[in-house]
Design a protein around this motif. Structure first.
Motif, PDB file in Angstrom:
ATOM      1  N   ARG A 100       0.661  -1.165  -0.020  1.00 20.66           N
ATOM      2  CA  ARG A 100      -0.124  -0.117  -0.048  1.00 20.66           C
ATOM      3  C   ARG A 100       0.942   1.283   0.097  1.00 20.66           C
ATOM      4  O   ARG A 100       1.728   1.420   0.773  1.00 20.66           O
ATOM      5  N   CYS A 101       0.380   1.987  -0.938  1.00 21.72           N
ATOM      6  CA  CYS A 101       1.447   3.273  -1.021  1.00 21.72           C
ATOM      7  C   CYS A 101       0.919   4.191  -0.006  1.00 21.72           C
ATOM      8  O   CYS A 101      -0.327   4.460   0.066  1.00 21.72           O
ATOM      9  N   LEU A 102       1.850   4.786   1.024  1.00 18.68           N
ATOM     10  CA  LEU A 102       1.379   5.756   2.000  1.00 18.68           C
ATOM     11  C   LEU A 102       1.134   7.015   1.466  1.00 18.68           C
ATOM     12  O   LEU A 102       0.653   8.001   2.274  1.00 18.68           O
ATOM     13  N   THR A 103       1.160   7.432   0.331  1.00 16.41           N
ATOM     14  CA  THR A 103       0.882   8.790  -0.390  1.00 16.41           C
ATOM     15  C   THR A 103      -0.519   8.850  -0.979  1.00 16.41           C
ATOM     16  O   THR A 103      -1.418   9.499  -0.353  1.00 16.41           O
ATOM     17  N   THR A 141       7.331  -1.318   6.818  1.00 18.25           N
ATOM     18  CA  THR A 141       7.316   0.054   6.035  1.00 18.25           C
ATOM     19  C   THR A 141       8.539   0.122   5.306  1.00 18.25           C
ATOM     20  O   THR A 141       9.760  -0.191   5.676  1.00 18.25           O
ATOM     21  N   LEU A 142       8.405   0.378   3.927  1.00 21.22           N
ATOM     22  CA  LEU A 142       9.360   0.552   3.132  1.00 21.22           C
ATOM     23  C   LEU A 142       9.457   1.802   2.923  1.00 21.22           C
ATOM     24  O   LEU A 142       8.889   2.377   2.310  1.00 21.22           O
ATOM     25  N   THR A 143      10.993   2.121   3.239  1.00 18.49           N
ATOM     26  CA  THR A 143      11.255   3.634   3.066  1.00 18.49           C
ATOM     27  C   THR A 143      12.669   3.795   2.350  1.00 18.49           C
ATOM     28  O   THR A 143      13.528   2.647   2.018  1.00 18.49           O
ATOM     29  N   ILE A 148       8.901   1.875  -3.206  1.00 10.72           N
ATOM     30  CA  ILE A 148       8.328   1.401  -4.189  1.00 10.72           C
ATOM     31  C   ILE A 148       8.107   2.564  -5.200  1.00 10.72           C
ATOM     32  O   ILE A 148       8.206   3.480  -4.839  1.00 10.72           O
ATOM     33  N   HIS A 149       7.983   1.985  -6.401  1.00  7.62           N
ATOM     34  CA  HIS A 149       7.447   2.909  -7.510  1.00  7.62           C
ATOM     35  C   HIS A 149       5.938   2.863  -7.784  1.00  7.62           C
ATOM     36  O   HIS A 149       5.518   1.896  -8.116  1.00  7.62           O
ATOM     37  N   ASN A 156       8.450   7.455  -6.862  1.00  8.24           N
ATOM     38  CA  ASN A 156       8.777   6.536  -5.581  1.00  8.24           C
ATOM     39  C   ASN A 156       8.495   7.060  -4.607  1.00  8.24           C
ATOM     40  O   ASN A 156       8.581   8.281  -4.215  1.00  8.24           O
ATOM     41  N   ARG A 157       7.566   6.224  -3.759  1.00  8.77           N
ATOM     42  CA  ARG A 157       7.132   6.437  -2.677  1.00  8.77           C
ATOM     43  C   ARG A 157       7.171   5.629  -1.431  1.00  8.77           C
ATOM     44  O   ARG A 157       7.649   4.262  -1.645  1.00  8.77           O
ATOM     45  N   ASP A 158       7.020   6.058  -0.224  1.00  8.72           N
ATOM     46  CA  ASP A 158       7.047   5.073   0.968  1.00  8.72           C
ATOM     47  C   ASP A 158       5.761   4.119   0.971  1.00  8.72           C
ATOM     48  O   ASP A 158       4.797   4.585   0.426  1.00  8.72           O
TER      49      ASP A 158
END
Length: 271
Positions: A100-103, A141-143, A148-149, A156-158
């Protein structure tokens, strides 16, 4: 060729004519296909296991495809299952990674098949297999460099990622990640990992759409004693008929009590 050699090895084991069986013939033939394993040097049991399963899958898949082709030529409309084998039927499971994109909060799902689940060890002293499973299946959480793209956002987003099992295999293999990096140095974790002998329940990590049986019993353990540069592998295996446990240490095959199966050296667990 390697599948035939493996079949002969299994037959020799179950015939029970010898005190122990040396897998020299299988090792020699397998080493031709995978030269890295032909040398008398230290290798990783998990890497070897994956290569063996992949090799046997490819061999059995070809035979299955031929049988299906012959059957379909005799039976119009017969379905082909050339991508499967006894290896996939027994050992292959399926994971879904919810990302899930955090943006923008967009959710994407990435499926991935597996034959071995590599579990992190969350403690340096003692923990349970359940602790390792919780660590593997928790939401991360991926930072920074792991972003991820996001195709929805266009950059590219967290993001957060969480795994779940959508297909549980008949036989599940856990690889305990004892070889880890710490302060730019690779070392072996000697953590005691306590694992159940029966009633291992994977339902907390299974997708609601999965209807497989989720309770497992331990049937074998691969142990590694030693350090990064030098070590020795042994195995504990449960006899499928008598239900007694045996220790396999090179040419020494001995009956052991159930209490001896819980070992600090456990590296691979078969359920």
């Amino acid at each position: 060729e390697s599948a035939v050699a493996f079949g002969c090895l299994v037959s020799d084991i179950w015939l029970g004519e010898f005190d122990y069986i040396s897998p020299e013939a299988f090792h020699s033939i397998f080493g031709k296909r995978y030269p890295a394993f032909s040398k008398r040097t230290q290798h990783d049991a998990q890497e070897f296991l994956i290569c063996v399963l992949d090799d046997l899958h490819e061999a059995f898949k070809e035979v299955r495809a031929q049988l299906c082709q012959e059957r379909s030529s005799c039976t119009p409309g017969a379905r082909s299952s050339s991508g499967t084998s006894i290896i996939t039927q027994l050992f292959e499971g399926q994971l879904n990674y919810d990302i899930r994109c955090l943006t923008c909060k967009d959710l994407s799902v990435r499926p991935e098949s597996f034959t071995v689940l590599s579990l992190p060890i969350p403690s340096t002293t003692v923990c349970s297999l359940q602790d390792c499973l919780e660590c593997f299946f928790r939401r991360d959480t991926l930072t920074r460099t792991n972003q991820i793209h996001c195709y929805h956002c266009g950059g590219n987003r967290d993001a957060t990622v969480k795994a779940s099992i959508t297909k549980a295999p008949q036989i599940v293999i856990f690889h305990l990640k004892r070889f880890a990096w710490q302060d730019k140095h690779r070392r072996k974790l000697s953590t005691t990992v306590c694992y159940p002998f029966s009633d291992l329940n994977l339902s907390p990590y299974i997708s609601a759409s999965c209807f497989n049986n989720t309770e497992y019993s331990l049937c074998a353990v691969v142990n590694h004693a030693g350090d990064l540069d030098y070590g020795h592998y042994t195995a504990f295996c449960k006899h499928s008929v008598t239900k007694h446990w045996y220790s396999f240490d090179d040419a020494q095959v001995t009956a052991i009590p159930d209490s001896a199966v819980q070992a600090d050296t456990a590296y691979l667990l078969f359920y």
